[in-house]
Scaffold this motif. Sequence first.
Motif, PDB file in Angstrom:
ATOM      1  N   LEU A  14       0.814  -1.211   0.000  1.00  0.00           N
ATOM      2  CA  LEU A  14       0.000   0.000   0.000  1.00  0.00           C
ATOM      3  C   LEU A  14       0.851   1.267   0.000  1.00  0.00           C
ATOM      4  O   LEU A  14       0.325   2.355  -0.237  1.00  0.00           O
ATOM      5  CB  LEU A  14      -0.939   0.001   1.215  1.00  0.00           C
ATOM      6  N   ASP A  15       2.157   1.120   0.239  1.00  0.00           N
ATOM      7  CA  ASP A  15       3.078   2.242   0.105  1.00  0.00           C
ATOM      8  C   ASP A  15       3.632   2.347  -1.310  1.00  0.00           C
ATOM      9  O   ASP A  15       4.509   3.156  -1.584  1.00  0.00           O
ATOM     10  CB  ASP A  15       4.234   2.111   1.098  1.00  0.00           C
ATOM     11  N   TRP A  16       3.135   1.490  -2.231  1.00  0.00           N
ATOM     12  CA  TRP A  16       3.518   1.433  -3.639  1.00  0.00           C
ATOM     13  C   TRP A  16       4.976   1.027  -3.840  1.00  0.00           C
ATOM     14  O   TRP A  16       5.560   1.287  -4.883  1.00  0.00           O
ATOM     15  CB  TRP A  16       3.209   2.757  -4.359  1.00  0.00           C
ATOM     16  N   ARG A  17       5.558   0.350  -2.853  1.00  0.00           N
ATOM     17  CA  ARG A  17       6.891  -0.240  -3.006  1.00  0.00           C
ATOM     18  C   ARG A  17       6.737  -1.726  -3.299  1.00  0.00           C
ATOM     19  O   ARG A  17       5.942  -2.411  -2.646  1.00  0.00           O
ATOM     20  CB  ARG A  17       7.726  -0.070  -1.732  1.00  0.00           C
ATOM     21  N   ASP A  21      10.566  -9.360  -0.057  1.00  0.00           N
ATOM     22  CA  ASP A  21      10.989  -9.781   1.287  1.00  0.00           C
ATOM     23  C   ASP A  21       9.881  -9.541   2.305  1.00  0.00           C
ATOM     24  O   ASP A  21       9.708 -10.327   3.243  1.00  0.00           O
ATOM     25  CB  ASP A  21      12.252  -9.026   1.713  1.00  0.00           C
ATOM     26  N   ARG A  22       9.122  -8.480   2.128  1.00  0.00           N
ATOM     27  CA  ARG A  22       8.014  -8.186   3.046  1.00  0.00           C
ATOM     28  C   ARG A  22       6.935  -9.262   2.930  1.00  0.00           C
ATOM     29  O   ARG A  22       6.390  -9.711   3.944  1.00  0.00           O
ATOM     30  CB  ARG A  22       7.433  -6.805   2.744  1.00  0.00           C
ATOM     31  N   ILE A  23       6.642  -9.710   1.705  1.00  0.00           N
ATOM     32  CA  ILE A  23       5.686 -10.803   1.531  1.00  0.00           C
ATOM     33  C   ILE A  23       6.198 -12.052   2.231  1.00  0.00           C
ATOM     34  O   ILE A  23       5.429 -12.769   2.907  1.00  0.00           O
ATOM     35  CB  ILE A  23       5.458 -11.085   0.037  1.00  0.00           C
ATOM     36  N   ALA A  24       7.497 -12.341   2.109  1.00  0.00           N
ATOM     37  CA  ALA A  24       8.071 -13.517   2.770  1.00  0.00           C
ATOM     38  C   ALA A  24       7.901 -13.427   4.286  1.00  0.00           C
ATOM     39  O   ALA A  24       7.652 -14.445   4.944  1.00  0.00           O
ATOM     40  CB  ALA A  24       9.544 -13.653   2.404  1.00  0.00           C
ATOM     41  N   ARG A  25       8.001 -12.232   4.838  1.00  0.00           N
ATOM     42  CA  ARG A  25       7.818 -12.077   6.294  1.00  0.00           C
ATOM     43  C   ARG A  25       6.366 -12.340   6.691  1.00  0.00           C
ATOM     44  O   ARG A  25       6.098 -12.887   7.768  1.00  0.00           O
ATOM     45  CB  ARG A  25       8.270 -10.690   6.742  1.00  0.00           C
ATOM     46  N   ALA A 182      -7.227  -4.376   1.936  1.00  0.00           N
ATOM     47  CA  ALA A 182      -6.439  -4.570   3.155  1.00  0.00           C
ATOM     48  C   ALA A 182      -6.527  -3.390   4.106  1.00  0.00           C
ATOM     49  O   ALA A 182      -6.464  -3.558   5.332  1.00  0.00           O
ATOM     50  CB  ALA A 182      -4.978  -4.838   2.797  1.00  0.00           C
ATOM     51  N   SER A 183      -6.703  -2.174   3.569  1.00  0.00           N
ATOM     52  CA  SER A 183      -6.779  -0.993   4.430  1.00  0.00           C
ATOM     53  C   SER A 183      -8.114  -0.886   5.151  1.00  0.00           C
ATOM     54  O   SER A 183      -8.205  -0.275   6.221  1.00  0.00           O
ATOM     55  CB  SER A 183      -6.546   0.271   3.600  1.00  0.00           C
ATOM     56  N   ARG A 184      -9.149  -1.493   4.550  1.00  0.00           N
ATOM     57  CA  ARG A 184     -10.484  -1.476   5.155  1.00  0.00           C
ATOM     58  C   ARG A 184     -11.261  -2.676   4.632  1.00  0.00           C
ATOM     59  O   ARG A 184     -12.078  -2.551   3.722  1.00  0.00           O
ATOM     60  CB  ARG A 184     -11.209  -0.170   4.816  1.00  0.00           C
ATOM     61  N   ALA A 212      -1.315  -5.908   6.575  1.00  0.00           N
ATOM     62  CA  ALA A 212      -2.164  -4.777   6.207  1.00  0.00           C
ATOM     63  C   ALA A 212      -1.443  -3.764   5.326  1.00  0.00           C
ATOM     64  O   ALA A 212      -2.085  -2.889   4.747  1.00  0.00           O
ATOM     65  CB  ALA A 212      -2.687  -4.086   7.465  1.00  0.00           C
ATOM     66  N   ARG A 213      -0.117  -3.898   5.199  1.00  0.00           N
ATOM     67  CA  ARG A 213       0.664  -2.986   4.350  1.00  0.00           C
ATOM     68  C   ARG A 213       1.241  -3.669   3.115  1.00  0.00           C
ATOM     69  O   ARG A 213       1.620  -3.001   2.161  1.00  0.00           O
ATOM     70  CB  ARG A 213       1.832  -2.383   5.146  1.00  0.00           C
TER      71      ARG A 213
END
Length: 239
Positions: A14-17, A21-25, A182-184, A212-213
């Motif tokens: 949602l931060d458009w990055r 690795d974040r998905i893996a976490r 995910a935000s709502r 959520a991000r």
Amino acid sequence: MRIASYNIRKAVGLDWRRDGDRIARVLKEIDADIILLQEADKRMGARAGVLPEDELYDQLGYRMVDLSVRPASHGWHGNLILYRDQSLILKEALRIALPSLEPRGAVSAIFNAPKIEVIGVHLALARRIRAGQLAALGQHMKGADHPVLIAGDFNAWRRDPGIAQALGSGCRMILPGNSFHASRPSAPLDRFVLQGAVREVSAHVHASDLAARASDHLPIVLDVELNADLDPNLLGSKK
């Protein structure tokens, strides 16, 4: 056994990055035995995969089911199945063609131990096209001599029991809750369907701060018991 499904939106949060690795976490938080992902490849160009493949195996123990037809892709039409080969034995992997006006398809993995087939889907936006895709999936499942679990982004906004009915007799739909946006979270786009001797133990939407991000969808999670002795009345029920 724990099975999860997650539309990762090509790892764009949602931060458009774009952050695989974040998905893996997020997957580490869920700690499932099998994970069915949608939008695991970029849409344009070589349609390269967006996840850290080495990290998924070395740190989380996930092997990618080989279903891609492009050298750089993880999955097929963005659909990917991850499994832990330390505890699961893969027998066969299949691509299931679905009728569509856009690149869509389903992917299947059949495991020997324990015996189960899991099918990952990302269905069309248009209701009429979805109906044809459900019919094709139902034909694939017809006569299966093993438990079958379908999971993914059905793109259905309503809690429609007709989805399970369209897949065939004895199919039961599991709605863990609202997973989009995910935000709502306000729509149950992501869901499971069960057929055969597999029993739902619990189901939920994984709504951690990180999830959520990480994507515009939240992951859904289902704990099941396999080879269960089910009441015939239950086998015909819909949720």
